[in-house]
Motif scaffolding. Structure first.
Motif, PDB file in Angstrom:
ATOM      1  N   LYS A  31       9.596  -1.902 -12.609  1.00 15.01           N
ATOM      2  CA  LYS A  31       8.096  -2.286 -11.441  1.00 15.01           C
ATOM      3  C   LYS A  31       7.219  -3.249 -12.106  1.00 15.01           C
ATOM      4  O   LYS A  31       7.113  -3.111 -13.207  1.00 15.01           O
ATOM      5  CB  LYS A  31       7.361  -0.991 -11.605  1.00 15.01           C
ATOM      6  N   VAL A  32       6.995  -4.169 -10.783  1.00 13.35           N
ATOM      7  CA  VAL A  32       5.999  -5.648 -10.923  1.00 13.35           C
ATOM      8  C   VAL A  32       5.115  -5.550 -10.670  1.00 13.35           C
ATOM      9  O   VAL A  32       4.680  -4.431  -9.368  1.00 13.35           O
ATOM     10  CB  VAL A  32       7.167  -6.526 -10.744  1.00 13.35           C
ATOM     11  N   ASP A  33       3.545  -6.192 -10.546  1.00 13.47           N
ATOM     12  CA  ASP A  33       2.389  -6.424 -10.312  1.00 13.47           C
ATOM     13  C   ASP A  33       2.701  -6.447  -8.589  1.00 13.47           C
ATOM     14  O   ASP A  33       3.820  -6.903  -8.412  1.00 13.47           O
ATOM     15  CB  ASP A  33       1.854  -6.803 -10.802  1.00 13.47           C
ATOM     16  N   ARG A  34       2.044  -6.192  -7.565  1.00 13.62           N
ATOM     17  CA  ARG A  34       1.679  -6.179  -6.035  1.00 13.62           C
ATOM     18  C   ARG A  34       0.505  -6.495  -5.638  1.00 13.62           C
ATOM     19  O   ARG A  34      -0.329  -5.899  -6.010  1.00 13.62           O
ATOM     20  CB  ARG A  34       2.558  -4.909  -5.429  1.00 13.62           C
ATOM     21  N   PRO A  35       0.055  -7.334  -5.686  1.00 13.58           N
ATOM     22  CA  PRO A  35      -1.695  -8.054  -5.076  1.00 13.58           C
ATOM     23  C   PRO A  35      -1.760  -7.640  -3.889  1.00 13.58           C
ATOM     24  O   PRO A  35      -2.269  -8.319  -3.192  1.00 13.58           O
ATOM     25  CB  PRO A  35      -1.161  -9.370  -5.017  1.00 13.58           C
ATOM     26  N   LEU A  36      -0.882  -6.342  -3.434  1.00 11.82           N
ATOM     27  CA  LEU A  36      -1.438  -6.320  -1.967  1.00 11.82           C
ATOM     28  C   LEU A  36      -1.976  -5.141  -1.877  1.00 11.82           C
ATOM     29  O   LEU A  36      -2.062  -3.677  -2.770  1.00 11.82           O
ATOM     30  CB  LEU A  36      -0.189  -6.164  -0.850  1.00 11.82           C
ATOM     31  N   LYS A  37      -3.116  -4.361  -0.670  1.00  8.97           N
ATOM     32  CA  LYS A  37      -3.838  -3.583  -0.739  1.00  8.97           C
ATOM     33  C   LYS A  37      -3.458  -1.981  -0.389  1.00  8.97           C
ATOM     34  O   LYS A  37      -4.175  -0.955   0.127  1.00  8.97           O
ATOM     35  CB  LYS A  37      -4.721  -3.127  -0.080  1.00  8.97           C
ATOM     36  N   TYR A  38      -2.527  -2.024   0.927  1.00 11.24           N
ATOM     37  CA  TYR A  38      -1.436  -1.073   1.751  1.00 11.24           C
ATOM     38  C   TYR A  38      -0.771  -0.874   0.663  1.00 11.24           C
ATOM     39  O   TYR A  38      -0.040  -1.463  -0.415  1.00 11.24           O
ATOM     40  CB  TYR A  38      -0.698  -1.717   2.989  1.00 11.24           C
ATOM     41  N   PRO A  39       0.049   1.108   0.662  1.00  6.22           N
ATOM     42  CA  PRO A  39       0.373   1.608   0.049  1.00  6.22           C
ATOM     43  C   PRO A  39       2.290   0.675  -0.221  1.00  6.22           C
ATOM     44  O   PRO A  39       2.622   0.627   0.871  1.00  6.22           O
ATOM     45  CB  PRO A  39       1.112   3.224   1.086  1.00  6.22           C
ATOM     46  N   GLY A  40       2.658   0.614  -1.547  1.00  7.01           N
ATOM     47  CA  GLY A  40       3.279  -0.077  -1.685  1.00  7.01           C
ATOM     48  C   GLY A  40       3.926  -0.045  -3.164  1.00  7.01           C
ATOM     49  O   GLY A  40       2.951  -0.319  -3.428  1.00  7.01           O
ATOM     50  N   VAL A  41       5.442   0.175  -3.384  1.00  6.20           N
ATOM     51  CA  VAL A  41       5.850  -0.818  -4.947  1.00  6.20           C
ATOM     52  C   VAL A  41       6.884  -1.778  -4.517  1.00  6.20           C
ATOM     53  O   VAL A  41       7.351  -2.487  -3.656  1.00  6.20           O
ATOM     54  CB  VAL A  41       6.224   0.453  -5.415  1.00  6.20           C
ATOM     55  N   TRP A  42       6.403  -2.887  -5.768  1.00  9.75           N
ATOM     56  CA  TRP A  42       7.483  -3.595  -5.843  1.00  9.75           C
ATOM     57  C   TRP A  42       8.721  -3.294  -7.293  1.00  9.75           C
ATOM     58  O   TRP A  42       7.895  -3.390  -8.229  1.00  9.75           O
ATOM     59  CB  TRP A  42       7.023  -5.718  -6.034  1.00  9.75           C
ATOM     60  N   TYR A  43       9.206  -4.333  -7.135  1.00 13.28           N
ATOM     61  CA  TYR A  43      10.427  -3.787  -8.452  1.00 13.28           C
ATOM     62  C   TYR A  43      11.201  -5.623  -8.351  1.00 13.28           C
ATOM     63  O   TYR A  43      11.611  -5.566  -7.644  1.00 13.28           O
ATOM     64  CB  TYR A  43      11.818  -3.199  -8.161  1.00 13.28           C
ATOM     65  N   GLN A  44      11.451  -5.700 -10.066  1.00 12.15           N
ATOM     66  CA  GLN A  44      11.937  -6.596 -10.321  1.00 12.15           C
ATOM     67  C   GLN A  44      13.508  -6.703 -10.678  1.00 12.15           C
ATOM     68  O   GLN A  44      14.024  -5.620 -11.058  1.00 12.15           O
ATOM     69  CB  GLN A  44      11.337  -8.052 -11.016  1.00 12.15           C
TER      70      GLN A  44
END
Length: 120
Positions: A31-44
């Motif tokens: 998991k990596v930082d995600r600079p957005l406000k709506y729900p979600g997740v980013w993976y590298q």
């Protein structure tokens, strides 16, 4: 103009908590930082990212039930296919081996999205 890199794939999920369990805990994506406000997740994954976006009620349907690889999917590489297959099955996720003869399988997340996993 030349496209030089593929940056990410966006995957729609209905339940972020279940999706995080699948992508983070079962597949082991970072998991990596995600600079957005709506729900979600980013993976590298190497130089590439998987972006999970939430849409309540979403459920992916397969147009080809018999051969999951002939449906929209994305592919990940592993150094130990048999271990990931055992891990997926131990968590109750279906696995369909590639019928191409390659060391690869297909699985589905909680929402039915298809993921190909190939041995490198």
């Amino acid at each position: 103009m030349t496209m030089i890199q593929c940056l990410h794939t966006a995957i729609v999920v209905s339940d972020l908590e279940k999706a995080e369990q699948f992508y983070g805990n079962i597949l082991g994506l970072k998991k990596v930082d995600r600079p957005l406000k709506y729900p979600g997740v980013w993976y590298q994954v190497g130089d590439y990212q998987i972006h999970l976006m939430v849409h309540p009620g979403f459920n992916c349907t397969l147009s080809n039930q018999e051969k999951w690889g002939r449906n929209p999917h994305f592919s990940l590489g592993t150094d130990n296919l048999s271990d990931i297959i055992a891990r997926l099955q131990s968590h109750g996720h279906p696995v369909q081996m590639s019928q191409s003869g390659r060391a690869a399988c297909f699985t589905r997340d909680f929402d039915g999205n298809v993921i190909e996993i190939s041995q490198f």
